[in-house]
Design a protein around this motif. Sequence first.
Motif, PDB file in Angstrom:
ATOM      1  N   SER A 188       8.633   4.084   3.313  1.00 30.44           N
ATOM      2  CA  SER A 188       7.832   5.305   3.318  1.00 30.44           C
ATOM      3  C   SER A 188       8.637   6.493   2.811  1.00 30.44           C
ATOM      4  CB  SER A 188       7.318   5.595   4.731  1.00 30.44           C
ATOM      5  OG  SER A 188       6.453   4.575   5.187  1.00 30.44           O
ATOM      6  N   VAL A 189       9.877   6.590   3.256  1.00 28.40           N
ATOM      7  CA  VAL A 189      10.739   7.689   2.800  1.00 28.40           C
ATOM      8  C   VAL A 189      10.969   7.584   1.294  1.00 28.40           C
ATOM      9  CG1 VAL A 189      13.073   8.630   2.907  1.00 28.40           C
ATOM     10  CG2 VAL A 189      11.863   8.053   5.009  1.00 28.40           C
ATOM     11  N   ALA A 190      11.196   6.365   0.819  1.00 28.83           N
ATOM     12  CA  ALA A 190      11.372   6.172  -0.617  1.00 28.83           C
ATOM     13  C   ALA A 190      10.110   6.563  -1.377  1.00 28.83           C
ATOM     14  CB  ALA A 190      11.734   4.713  -0.912  1.00 28.83           C
ATOM     15  N   ALA A 191       8.950   6.225  -0.821  1.00 26.48           N
ATOM     16  CA  ALA A 191       7.680   6.556  -1.469  1.00 26.48           C
ATOM     17  C   ALA A 191       7.452   8.064  -1.491  1.00 26.48           C
ATOM     18  CB  ALA A 191       6.519   5.861  -0.745  1.00 26.48           C
ATOM     19  N   VAL A 192       7.725   8.715  -0.360  1.00 31.42           N
ATOM     20  CA  VAL A 192       7.579  10.173  -0.301  1.00 31.42           C
ATOM     21  C   VAL A 192       8.550  10.839  -1.267  1.00 31.42           C
ATOM     22  CG1 VAL A 192       7.871  12.210   1.161  1.00 31.42           C
ATOM     23  CG2 VAL A 192       6.708  10.188   2.063  1.00 31.42           C
ATOM     24  N   GLY A 193       9.795  10.343  -1.292  1.00 34.64           N
ATOM     25  CA  GLY A 193      10.788  10.906  -2.205  1.00 34.64           C
ATOM     26  C   GLY A 193      10.403  10.741  -3.661  1.00 34.64           C
TER      27      GLY A 193
ATOM     28  N   LEU B 232       0.834  -1.202   0.000  1.00 33.25           N
ATOM     29  CA  LEU B 232       0.000   0.000   0.000  1.00 33.25           C
ATOM     30  C   LEU B 232       0.867   1.251   0.000  1.00 33.25           C
ATOM     31  CD1 LEU B 232      -2.812   1.175   0.085  1.00 33.25           C
ATOM     32  CD2 LEU B 232      -2.813   0.928   2.576  1.00 33.25           C
ATOM     33  N   ILE B 233       1.939   1.222   0.766  1.00 38.96           N
ATOM     34  CA  ILE B 233       2.879   2.352   0.764  1.00 38.96           C
ATOM     35  C   ILE B 233       3.452   2.552  -0.633  1.00 38.96           C
ATOM     36  CG2 ILE B 233       5.130   3.136   1.612  1.00 38.96           C
ATOM     37  CD1 ILE B 233       4.460   1.829   4.287  1.00 38.96           C
ATOM     38  N   TRP B 234       3.848   1.455  -1.279  1.00 38.35           N
ATOM     39  CA  TRP B 234       4.418   1.537  -2.632  1.00 38.35           C
ATOM     40  C   TRP B 234       3.415   2.135  -3.617  1.00 38.35           C
ATOM     41  CZ3 TRP B 234       3.169  -1.054  -7.270  1.00 38.35           C
ATOM     42  CH2 TRP B 234       4.100  -0.912  -8.294  1.00 38.35           C
ATOM     43  N   LEU B 235       2.174   1.683  -3.551  1.00 35.67           N
ATOM     44  CA  LEU B 235       1.147   2.193  -4.459  1.00 35.67           C
ATOM     45  C   LEU B 235       0.881   3.676  -4.222  1.00 35.67           C
ATOM     46  CD1 LEU B 235      -1.487  -0.705  -4.513  1.00 35.67           C
ATOM     47  CD2 LEU B 235      -0.040   0.061  -6.409  1.00 35.67           C
ATOM     48  N   LEU B 236       0.808   4.091  -2.968  1.00 34.22           N
ATOM     49  CA  LEU B 236       0.555   5.492  -2.659  1.00 34.22           C
ATOM     50  C   LEU B 236       1.692   6.383  -3.138  1.00 34.22           C
ATOM     51  CD1 LEU B 236      -0.942   5.152   0.950  1.00 34.22           C
ATOM     52  CD2 LEU B 236      -2.168   5.766  -1.146  1.00 34.22           C
ATOM     53  N   GLY B 237       2.908   5.834  -3.145  1.00 38.57           N
ATOM     54  CA  GLY B 237       4.056   6.614  -3.593  1.00 38.57           C
ATOM     55  C   GLY B 237       4.084   6.860  -5.089  1.00 38.57           C
ATOM     56  N   LEU B 238       3.265   6.128  -5.841  1.00 41.41           N
ATOM     57  CA  LEU B 238       3.252   6.282  -7.298  1.00 41.41           C
ATOM     58  C   LEU B 238       2.463   7.496  -7.759  1.00 41.41           C
ATOM     59  CD1 LEU B 238       2.749   2.569  -8.428  1.00 41.41           C
ATOM     60  CD2 LEU B 238       4.876   3.887  -8.354  1.00 41.41           C
ATOM     61  N   SER B 239       1.731   8.141  -6.842  1.00 38.42           N
ATOM     62  CA  SER B 239       0.919   9.294  -7.243  1.00 38.42           C
ATOM     63  C   SER B 239       1.090  10.420  -6.231  1.00 38.42           C
ATOM     64  CB  SER B 239      -0.559   8.910  -7.332  1.00 38.42           C
ATOM     65  OG  SER B 239      -1.056   8.515  -6.067  1.00 38.42           O
ATOM     66  N   VAL B 240       0.894  11.622  -6.684  1.00 39.14           N
ATOM     67  CA  VAL B 240       1.020  12.789  -5.807  1.00 39.14           C
ATOM     68  C   VAL B 240      -0.069  12.784  -4.742  1.00 39.14           C
ATOM     69  CG1 VAL B 240       0.975  15.298  -5.722  1.00 39.14           C
ATOM     70  CG2 VAL B 240       2.105  14.134  -7.634  1.00 39.14           C
ATOM     71  N   ILE B 241      -1.270  12.396  -5.124  1.00 36.83           N
ATOM     72  CA  ILE B 241      -2.392  12.428  -4.184  1.00 36.83           C
ATOM     73  C   ILE B 241      -2.240  11.373  -3.089  1.00 36.83           C
ATOM     74  CG2 ILE B 241      -4.016  13.369  -5.864  1.00 36.83           C
ATOM     75  CD1 ILE B 241      -5.114  10.562  -6.277  1.00 36.83           C
ATOM     76  N   GLY B 242      -1.357  10.398  -3.305  1.00 40.85           N
ATOM     77  CA  GLY B 242      -1.147   9.364  -2.295  1.00 40.85           C
ATOM     78  C   GLY B 242      -0.178   9.769  -1.204  1.00 40.85           C
TER      79      GLY B 242
ATOM     80  N   THR C 122      11.219   0.898  -6.849  1.00 43.44           N
ATOM     81  CA  THR C 122      10.656  -0.450  -6.819  1.00 43.44           C
ATOM     82  C   THR C 122      11.663  -1.461  -6.291  1.00 43.44           C
ATOM     83  OG1 THR C 122       9.228   0.100  -8.700  1.00 43.44           O
ATOM     84  CG2 THR C 122       9.545  -2.233  -8.204  1.00 43.44           C
ATOM     85  N   GLY C 123      12.944  -1.278  -6.669  1.00 42.17           N
ATOM     86  CA  GLY C 123      13.985  -2.189  -6.181  1.00 42.17           C
ATOM     87  C   GLY C 123      14.133  -2.125  -4.674  1.00 42.17           C
ATOM     88  N   LEU C 124      14.108  -0.912  -4.135  1.00 44.14           N
ATOM     89  CA  LEU C 124      14.201  -0.775  -2.681  1.00 44.14           C
ATOM     90  C   LEU C 124      13.003  -1.418  -1.992  1.00 44.14           C
ATOM     91  CD1 LEU C 124      15.459   2.160  -0.621  1.00 44.14           C
ATOM     92  CD2 LEU C 124      13.173   1.302  -0.141  1.00 44.14           C
ATOM     93  N   THR C 125      11.821  -1.243  -2.573  1.00 42.47           N
ATOM     94  CA  THR C 125      10.611  -1.842  -1.999  1.00 42.47           C
ATOM     95  C   THR C 125      10.715  -3.362  -1.984  1.00 42.47           C
ATOM     96  OG1 THR C 125       9.282   0.021  -2.799  1.00 42.47           O
ATOM     97  CG2 THR C 125       8.103  -1.985  -2.175  1.00 42.47           C
ATOM     98  N   LEU C 126      11.285  -3.932  -3.037  1.00 47.61           N
ATOM     99  CA  LEU C 126      11.455  -5.385  -3.089  1.00 47.61           C
ATOM    100  C   LEU C 126      12.448  -5.865  -2.029  1.00 47.61           C
ATOM    101  CD1 LEU C 126      11.511  -5.981  -6.961  1.00 47.61           C
ATOM    102  CD2 LEU C 126       9.675  -6.543  -5.353  1.00 47.61           C
ATOM    103  N   VAL C 127      13.495  -5.081  -1.802  1.00 49.44           N
ATOM    104  CA  VAL C 127      14.447  -5.435  -0.751  1.00 49.44           C
ATOM    105  C   VAL C 127      13.757  -5.431   0.610  1.00 49.44           C
ATOM    106  CG1 VAL C 127      16.521  -4.690   0.478  1.00 49.44           C
ATOM    107  CG2 VAL C 127      16.468  -4.631  -2.013  1.00 49.44           C
ATOM    108  N   MET C 128      12.936  -4.406   0.859  1.00 50.18           N
ATOM    109  CA  MET C 128      12.205  -4.341   2.120  1.00 50.18           C
ATOM    110  C   MET C 128      11.208  -5.501   2.233  1.00 50.18           C
ATOM    111  SD  MET C 128      13.520  -1.886   3.767  1.00 50.18           S
ATOM    112  CE  MET C 128      15.062  -2.290   2.911  1.00 50.18           C
TER     113      MET C 128
END
Length: 208
Positions: free
Chosen positions: A144-149, A81-91, A175-181
């Motif tokens: 989360s930081v990666a998503a915000v960034g 969910l964090i990853w998906l929200l990071g893909l858009s500004v509104i998220g 996406t790579g960082l998210t997969l590592v997490m």
Amino acid sequence: MLHPIRHTLKDQTPLYVFVSVLFLMGVVFGALMVNALTLEQQQDISRYLGDFFLSINEGGAEFQPQTFWDVAALHLKWLGLIWLLGLSVIGLPGILILDFLKGVLIGFTVGCLVGQYTWKGLLFALVSVAPHNLIVIPALLIASVAAVGFSLNIIRSRVLMSRTGHATRPFLSYTGLTLVMAAVLLAVSSFETWVTPVLMSWVTPLIA
């Protein structure tokens, strides 16, 4: 895979401070929520915890440790969910809300245990809540930081009218960082599945 992790740790310190403080605020808020419960709600929680500890101590059917995939699915859904929200500004606000909510859940859980059983409740929290969350929380905060960034990069690219091709590398790094997490959370899920219940069973006789 390691490059995006080094990048976020080195270049996004202000974001790490912000989301960490937000998470800690959630922990404090969750702990304070315990004091706001009515007497009836406190009694309901006390009965539930009493039955729960008794079931663990006696090996009752009510205490059914979650399977590995149940635990892993819960962590991975939160991460996804964090990853998906990071893909858009509104998220972007949603990511911050999730970090705060995670803190509230942990703060409320520990607050209930300590409020009902004082130091024994704290001891139980140390073996049931703390061990896996020492890894889960940093992993989710890094994600989360990666998503915000990444979301902020989208904003900057739109403002500067950058070419869309420039977004490919940041997306792959994100996406790579998210997969590592995700891999880290899977490893932690195994500990939570097979080790945490054993630790809980050791401590429960002191309470029950």
